[in-house]
Design a protein around this motif. Structure first.
Motif, PDB file in Angstrom:
ATOM      1  N   LEU A 106       2.437 -26.023 -21.589  1.00 19.07           N
ATOM      2  CA  LEU A 106       2.059 -24.727 -22.170  1.00 19.07           C
ATOM      3  C   LEU A 106       2.031 -24.807 -23.693  1.00 19.07           C
ATOM      4  O   LEU A 106       2.608 -25.718 -24.291  1.00 19.07           O
ATOM      5  N   GLN A 107       1.388 -23.805 -24.292  1.00 20.40           N
ATOM      6  CA  GLN A 107       1.326 -23.758 -25.753  1.00 20.40           C
ATOM      7  C   GLN A 107       2.720 -23.489 -26.350  1.00 20.40           C
ATOM      8  O   GLN A 107       3.485 -22.702 -25.804  1.00 20.40           O
ATOM      9  N   GLY A 108       3.013 -24.174 -27.426  1.00 21.81           N
ATOM     10  CA  GLY A 108       4.252 -23.910 -28.148  1.00 21.81           C
ATOM     11  C   GLY A 108       5.452 -24.710 -27.662  1.00 21.81           C
ATOM     12  O   GLY A 108       6.547 -24.621 -28.225  1.00 21.81           O
ATOM     13  N   VAL A 109       5.274 -25.499 -26.612  1.00 20.62           N
ATOM     14  CA  VAL A 109       6.418 -26.253 -26.080  1.00 20.62           C
ATOM     15  C   VAL A 109       6.739 -27.486 -26.932  1.00 20.62           C
ATOM     16  O   VAL A 109       7.831 -28.050 -26.835  1.00 20.62           O
ATOM     17  N   GLY A 110       5.771 -27.901 -27.762  1.00 26.38           N
ATOM     18  CA  GLY A 110       6.011 -29.063 -28.612  1.00 26.38           C
ATOM     19  C   GLY A 110       5.133 -30.247 -28.281  1.00 26.38           C
ATOM     20  O   GLY A 110       5.456 -31.394 -28.622  1.00 26.38           O
ATOM     21  N   LYS A 111       3.988 -29.988 -27.630  1.00 28.66           N
ATOM     22  CA  LYS A 111       3.094 -31.082 -27.218  1.00 28.66           C
ATOM     23  C   LYS A 111       2.592 -31.897 -28.409  1.00 28.66           C
ATOM     24  O   LYS A 111       2.699 -33.115 -28.420  1.00 28.66           O
ATOM     25  N   LYS A 134       5.473 -37.928 -32.373  1.00 28.64           N
ATOM     26  CA  LYS A 134       6.713 -38.686 -32.145  1.00 28.64           C
ATOM     27  C   LYS A 134       6.445 -39.944 -31.311  1.00 28.64           C
ATOM     28  O   LYS A 134       6.969 -41.024 -31.587  1.00 28.64           O
ATOM     29  N   ARG A 193      -8.373 -23.980 -30.323  1.00 30.14           N
ATOM     30  CA  ARG A 193      -7.666 -23.676 -31.571  1.00 30.14           C
ATOM     31  C   ARG A 193      -7.930 -24.795 -32.577  1.00 30.14           C
ATOM     32  O   ARG A 193      -7.285 -25.852 -32.541  1.00 30.14           O
ATOM     33  N   GLN A 222      -3.611 -29.846 -36.860  1.00 29.53           N
ATOM     34  CA  GLN A 222      -2.169 -30.170 -36.769  1.00 29.53           C
ATOM     35  C   GLN A 222      -1.967 -31.592 -36.236  1.00 29.53           C
ATOM     36  O   GLN A 222      -1.134 -32.347 -36.741  1.00 29.53           O
ATOM     37  N   THR A 258      11.663 -30.989 -24.509  1.00 30.71           N
ATOM     38  CA  THR A 258      11.762 -30.786 -25.961  1.00 30.71           C
ATOM     39  C   THR A 258      12.830 -29.754 -26.325  1.00 30.71           C
ATOM     40  O   THR A 258      13.340 -29.049 -25.458  1.00 30.71           O
ATOM     41  N   LYS A 259      13.118 -29.700 -27.597  1.00 30.87           N
ATOM     42  CA  LYS A 259      14.011 -28.687 -28.200  1.00 30.87           C
ATOM     43  C   LYS A 259      15.429 -28.746 -27.638  1.00 30.87           C
ATOM     44  O   LYS A 259      16.103 -27.725 -27.503  1.00 30.87           O
ATOM     45  N   ASP A 305      17.753 -29.877 -29.231  1.00 31.64           N
ATOM     46  CA  ASP A 305      18.640 -29.594 -30.357  1.00 31.64           C
ATOM     47  C   ASP A 305      18.958 -28.102 -30.412  1.00 31.64           C
ATOM     48  O   ASP A 305      19.834 -27.689 -31.153  1.00 31.64           O
ATOM     49  N   VAL A 345      14.561 -33.925 -29.911  1.00 30.74           N
ATOM     50  CA  VAL A 345      15.831 -33.441 -30.451  1.00 30.74           C
ATOM     51  C   VAL A 345      15.722 -32.928 -31.885  1.00 30.74           C
ATOM     52  O   VAL A 345      16.752 -32.647 -32.516  1.00 30.74           O
ATOM     53  N   SER A 346      14.507 -32.821 -32.409  1.00 27.75           N
ATOM     54  CA  SER A 346      14.340 -32.166 -33.711  1.00 27.75           C
ATOM     55  C   SER A 346      12.864 -31.903 -33.942  1.00 27.75           C
ATOM     56  O   SER A 346      12.006 -32.414 -33.215  1.00 27.75           O
ATOM     57  N   GLU A 347      12.583 -31.096 -34.952  1.00 27.62           N
ATOM     58  CA  GLU A 347      11.193 -30.815 -35.309  1.00 27.62           C
ATOM     59  C   GLU A 347      10.564 -32.018 -35.990  1.00 27.62           C
ATOM     60  O   GLU A 347       9.351 -32.145 -36.049  1.00 27.62           O
TER      61      GLU A 347
END
Ligand code: GDP
Length: 300
Positions: A112-117, A123, A145, A151, A252-253, A255, A279-281
């Motif tokens: 989904l959008q915003g999960v960190g794909k 990474k 988008r 991005q 993801t996330k 942290d 574990v981080s942005e």
């Protein structure tokens, strides 16, 4: 502060008043505590039920029944079973990425959008480049988008990998095939394809990503899921697992302050290994997934 599971079970054991042995009754009481701990860690109900059934079977077995401190023995069973379900029983190879015999190896990212794909693509590109010495190309098939394409270009540049440009006018399948062609001609070892995410599950999106999958036949199809999603993780994981032959999961996330129950829910519904944890942005914030550590985190 919530009690951790060991403290909770210790309380139950105290109320047993000299019942040294595990009985149906006191086992049921302890399993209720295990169930509460998992629900508080945001594990989805079907995964909790399945887990409790497995632990119950083991708990009533010899090992715990004959133990001098049944409470402690039960904690041990819970920890071992949870680590096994998180993937400890799959062995360390399960968390490794596969590479095609004929390069490029294609990795398709879903979620989904915003999960960190997109962040995870950066990474992974960094990890593959630095740790595995691979020549990596990235491409975005998110034609909805333009900011998402920009991005990906930015994170790819930050890690020093190659980027294949695409535009909102192109079709996702055409983008993927053109990037594959480019990767072959320029001797890339790995092509990572980022895809569009929606805020919710949507049939068109599933068809589109399935078409990209069919066109390029990736060796890895990674489902990216946000650990903060909690109970909802199970529904999105089911939808993606039904639509695509997933080969692994990236959580993801981690942290954030979630207890990480999503890990068990997603394992329960897909059966696929969790390969990495975000574990981080930052673009170095990717770790190999550790099932035992995750089990301890869920138990608090
Ligand atoms: P996409 O829409 O799935 O491509 O998601 P993005 O890659 O754009 O990430 C959405 C947000 O989550 C951004 O603010 C990222 O910095 C953030 N993010 C991604 N992975 C992680 C992570 O592992 N930890 C944290 N704290 N933030 C993350």
């Amino acid at each position: 502060m919530l009690d951790n599971l060991t403290q909770r079970l210790a309380k139950v054991v105290k109320t047993m008043r000299g019942e040294a042995r595990l009985t149906e009754t006191n086992t049921a009481e302890m399993l209720r505590e295990v169930r509460m701990a998992l629900l508080e860690a945001d594990v989805a109900l079907p995964a909790v039920r399945d887990f409790i059934a497995r632990v119950k079977e083991k708990a009533l077995g010899e090992e715990v029944i004959s133990s001098l401190s049944p409470g402690q023995a039960l904690v041990g069973v819970v920890q071992r079973e949870l680590a096994a379900l998180m993937g400890a029983d799959l062995g360390p190879e399960a968390a490794q990425l596969s590479f095609a015999q004929q390069p490029p190896a294609i990795i398709l990212m879903a979620g989904l959008q915003g999960v960190g794909k997109t962040t995870t693509v950066g990474k992974l590109a960094k990890y593959l480049k630095e740790e595995k010495k691979k020549k990596v190309l990235t491409v975005s098939a998110d034609v909805y988008r333009p900011a998402a394409i920009a991005q990906l270009q930015s994170v790819t540049a930050q890690v020093g990998a190659d980027f294949f440009p695409s535009t909102a006018q192109d079709k996702p399948v055409d983008i993927a095939l053109a990037a594959l062609d480019w990767a072959k001609k320029h001797y890339h070892d790995v092509l990572i394809i980022d895809t569009a995410g929606r805020l919710g599950i949507d049939e068109e999106m599933m068809k589109e990503i399935a078409a990209v999958h069919g066109a390029v036949k990736p060796i890895e199809t990674l489902f990216v899921v946000d650990a903060m999603l909690g109970q909802d993780a199970i529904n999105t994981a089911k939808a993606f697992n039904d639509a695509l032959p997933l080969t692994g999961i990236v959580l993801t996330k981690l942290d954030g302050d979630s207890r990480g129950g999503a890990a068990l829910s997603v394992r329960h519904i897909t059966g696929k290994p969790i390969k990495f944890a975000g574990v981080s942005e930052k673009l170095d914030g990717l770790e190999a997934f550790d099932p035992t550590r995750m089990a301890n985190r869920v138990l608090g």
